[in-house]
Design a protein around this motif. Sequence first.
Motif, short mmCIF file in Angstrom:
data_model
loop_
_atom_site.label_atom_id
_atom_site.label_comp_id
_atom_site.label_asym_id
_atom_site.label_seq_id
_atom_site.Cartn_x
_atom_site.Cartn_y
_atom_site.Cartn_z
N PRO A 82 -11.22 6.54 -22.45
CA PRO A 82 -10.27 6.09 -22.85
C PRO A 82 -8.97 6.53 -22.34
N ARG A 83 -9.03 7.72 -21.74
CA ARG A 83 -7.69 8.33 -21.31
C ARG A 83 -7.29 7.67 -20.00
N ALA A 84 -8.15 6.94 -19.22
CA ALA A 84 -7.93 6.46 -17.89
C ALA A 84 -7.46 4.97 -17.91
N THR A 85 -6.21 5.14 -18.57
CA THR A 85 -5.52 3.78 -18.58
C THR A 85 -4.69 3.20 -17.38
N HIS A 86 -4.38 4.23 -16.72
CA HIS A 86 -3.61 3.97 -15.51
C HIS A 86 -4.36 3.22 -14.44
N ALA A 87 -5.48 3.73 -14.16
CA ALA A 87 -6.18 2.97 -13.16
C ALA A 87 -6.75 1.53 -13.75
N LEU A 88 -7.26 1.53 -14.88
CA LEU A 88 -7.62 0.45 -15.52
C LEU A 88 -6.37 -0.78 -15.19
N ALA A 89 -5.16 -0.21 -15.66
CA ALA A 89 -4.10 -1.06 -15.36
C ALA A 89 -3.85 -1.62 -13.86
N ALA A 90 -3.96 -0.63 -13.09
CA ALA A 90 -3.85 -0.94 -11.79
C ALA A 90 -4.96 -1.77 -11.17
N TYR B 191 -8.26 8.51 -10.70
CA TYR B 191 -8.17 9.70 -9.67
C TYR B 191 -6.47 9.69 -9.66
N ALA B 192 -6.10 10.96 -9.96
CA ALA B 192 -4.58 10.97 -9.76
C ALA B 192 -3.64 9.68 -10.41
N ARG B 193 -4.04 9.50 -11.44
CA ARG B 193 -3.64 8.30 -12.31
C ARG B 193 -3.47 6.85 -11.41
N GLY B 194 -4.61 6.68 -10.58
CA GLY B 194 -4.85 5.35 -9.98
C GLY B 194 -6.32 5.14 -9.91
N VAL B 195 -6.54 4.04 -8.90
CA VAL B 195 -7.82 3.54 -8.61
C VAL B 195 -8.49 4.38 -7.50
N SER B 196 -9.58 4.63 -7.70
CA SER B 196 -10.36 5.76 -6.62
C SER B 196 -10.26 4.92 -5.12
N GLY B 197 -9.91 5.85 -4.25
CA GLY B 197 -9.56 5.23 -2.94
C GLY B 197 -10.81 4.34 -2.53
#
Length: 179
Positions: free
Chosen positions: A111-119, A78-84
């Motif tokens: 496959p596009r959710a790379t920011h949340a996965l990294a965070a 969500y918004a390039r991050g992990v869900s709240g």
Amino acid sequence: MKLLAISGSLRASSLNTCVLHAARSLAPAGVEIELFEAIDKLPFFNSDLESGHLPEQVVRFRAAIAAADGLLISSPEYARGVSGVMKNALDWLVGSEDFPGKPVALINTSPRATHALAALTLTLETMSARLIKDASITLPLLGTAHDADSITADPELASLLRNALERFADAMRTLAEDD
């Protein structure tokens, strides 16, 4: 071997939740997967509560974590991050004595959710989780109408998920032998 599956989405038709239900059906012999379905019941994290009487929902959550041999986490971006709701749940585990060293595998449904996965990876590593990268996978589910049954019935998706679960179980057995 008991795994606790945690979805970082509260949506009724969440692909993250569906993939965890599918994982339960595809688990290798001897592996039981229980879905923790009360993440939305956890109060907002407040470190002041850690030194006193923890809220009952947090006590139950930590007990479920303690009883599990490993964790299977699937959370949206969500918004390039992990869900709240996922971040809140993890914050409640920071002070837990049962979380450090806990084996964790991640399932990413986009496959596009790379920011949340990294965070999420960074947060879990900071919390001293044993992230099993060989068992962490990304499934191409974004934009699909899959549910748990259709994931289980799809030969390619089922194979990817089943293989990841087998690698996770194997890694956990190896860790148990080494400890």
